[in-house]
Design a protein around this motif. Structure first.
Motif, short mmCIF file in Angstrom:
data_model
loop_
_atom_site.label_atom_id
_atom_site.label_comp_id
_atom_site.label_asym_id
_atom_site.label_seq_id
_atom_site.Cartn_x
_atom_site.Cartn_y
_atom_site.Cartn_z
N UNK A 100 0.84 -1.20 0.00
CA UNK A 100 0.00 0.00 0.00
C UNK A 100 0.87 1.24 0.00
N UNK A 101 1.89 1.26 0.84
CA UNK A 101 2.79 2.42 0.90
C UNK A 101 3.55 2.63 -0.41
N UNK A 102 3.93 1.54 -1.08
CA UNK A 102 4.61 1.67 -2.37
C UNK A 102 3.73 2.36 -3.40
N UNK A 103 2.46 2.01 -3.41
CA UNK A 103 1.52 2.62 -4.36
C UNK A 103 1.24 4.07 -3.98
N UNK A 104 0.96 4.33 -2.71
CA UNK A 104 0.64 5.69 -2.29
C UNK A 104 1.82 6.64 -2.47
N UNK A 105 3.03 6.14 -2.34
CA UNK A 105 4.21 7.00 -2.51
C UNK A 105 4.54 7.26 -3.97
N UNK A 106 3.89 6.52 -4.88
CA UNK A 106 4.16 6.69 -6.30
C UNK A 106 5.31 5.84 -6.81
N UNK A 107 5.85 5.00 -5.95
CA UNK A 107 6.94 4.11 -6.37
C UNK A 107 6.46 3.16 -7.47
N UNK A 108 5.23 2.68 -7.34
CA UNK A 108 4.58 1.86 -8.37
C UNK A 108 3.15 2.35 -8.53
N UNK A 109 2.54 2.05 -9.67
CA UNK A 109 1.16 2.48 -9.93
C UNK A 109 0.12 1.48 -9.42
N UNK A 110 0.52 0.20 -9.31
CA UNK A 110 -0.44 -0.85 -9.01
C UNK A 110 0.29 -2.02 -8.34
N UNK A 111 -0.36 -2.62 -7.39
CA UNK A 111 0.13 -3.85 -6.77
C UNK A 111 -1.05 -4.78 -6.58
N UNK A 112 -0.81 -6.04 -6.83
CA UNK A 112 -1.77 -7.07 -6.48
C UNK A 112 -1.09 -7.96 -5.46
N UNK A 113 -1.78 -8.21 -4.36
CA UNK A 113 -1.17 -8.98 -3.28
C UNK A 113 -2.23 -9.85 -2.64
N UNK A 114 -1.88 -11.08 -2.37
CA UNK A 114 -2.81 -11.99 -1.74
C UNK A 114 -2.30 -12.49 -0.41
N UNK A 115 -3.23 -12.73 0.47
CA UNK A 115 -2.92 -13.38 1.73
C UNK A 115 -3.45 -14.80 1.66
N UNK A 116 -3.84 -15.33 2.79
CA UNK A 116 -4.42 -16.68 2.80
C UNK A 116 -5.88 -16.69 2.41
N UNK A 117 -6.60 -15.60 2.74
CA UNK A 117 -8.04 -15.60 2.52
C UNK A 117 -8.56 -14.36 1.81
N UNK A 118 -7.69 -13.43 1.45
CA UNK A 118 -8.11 -12.24 0.68
C UNK A 118 -7.07 -11.92 -0.39
N UNK A 119 -7.54 -11.25 -1.42
CA UNK A 119 -6.67 -10.66 -2.45
C UNK A 119 -6.92 -9.17 -2.46
N UNK A 120 -5.85 -8.40 -2.67
CA UNK A 120 -5.98 -6.96 -2.79
C UNK A 120 -5.46 -6.52 -4.15
N UNK A 121 -6.19 -5.61 -4.79
CA UNK A 121 -5.74 -4.91 -5.99
C UNK A 121 -5.60 -3.46 -5.58
N UNK A 122 -4.37 -3.02 -5.42
CA UNK A 122 -4.09 -1.72 -4.82
C UNK A 122 -3.74 -0.71 -5.92
N UNK A 123 -4.50 0.37 -5.95
CA UNK A 123 -4.24 1.51 -6.83
C UNK A 123 -4.12 2.75 -5.95
N UNK A 124 -3.61 3.82 -6.50
CA UNK A 124 -3.40 5.02 -5.69
C UNK A 124 -4.72 5.54 -5.09
N UNK A 125 -5.79 5.57 -5.86
CA UNK A 125 -7.06 6.11 -5.37
C UNK A 125 -7.89 5.09 -4.59
#
Length: 115
Positions: free
Chosen positions: A48-73
């Motif tokens: 989340x911090x990587x996306x909010x800081x502008x280091x990357x535009x998008x991250x997809x990350x999964x845990x054991x029971x959820x997936x996140x698609x992280x964008x700046x907004x």
């Protein structure tokens, strides 16, 4: 924080993680917090911090029971094992970060490698 919440102490002796109760439409975020309990670590915060800081535009990350698609907004949180709860929700990424930071603050003594 924009969303109403309630902190629930599930065990009086403090040996279990405190829960954050959110509005029903954010129930996948509650599942995400539960997922982090299994790791004893806020596993999504770095991405989340990587996306909010502008280091990357998008991250997809999964845990054991959820997936996140992280964008700046906005971030989509998808519950992979829904049972009587919402399957996914879209939340402002900065608001999601605030919820995770609150979870860290109320559970700091139980977190691995985060004290």
């Amino acid at each position: 924080m924009k969303y109403k919440y309630e902190i629930i102490n599930t065990r009086k002796d403090g040996s279990h993680f405190k829960k954050i109760k959110l509005p029903i439409e954010l129930s996948p975020v509650e599942v995400m917090l539960y997922d982090m309990e299994g790791f004893s670590n806020p596993i999504f915060i770095e991405h989340i911090n990587e996306v909010l800081s502008g280091k990357v535009d998008f991250r997809q990350h999964g845990g054991n029971i959820v997936d996140l698609e992280i964008r700046r907004d906005f971030t989509t949180v998808c519950n992979l094992f829904p049972r009587d709860k919402e399957v996914e929700c879209i939340i402002e990424t900065e608001e999601l970060l605030k919820i995770i930071e609150l979870w860290i603050d109320i559970n700091r003594d139980l977190l691995r490698d985060f004290n």
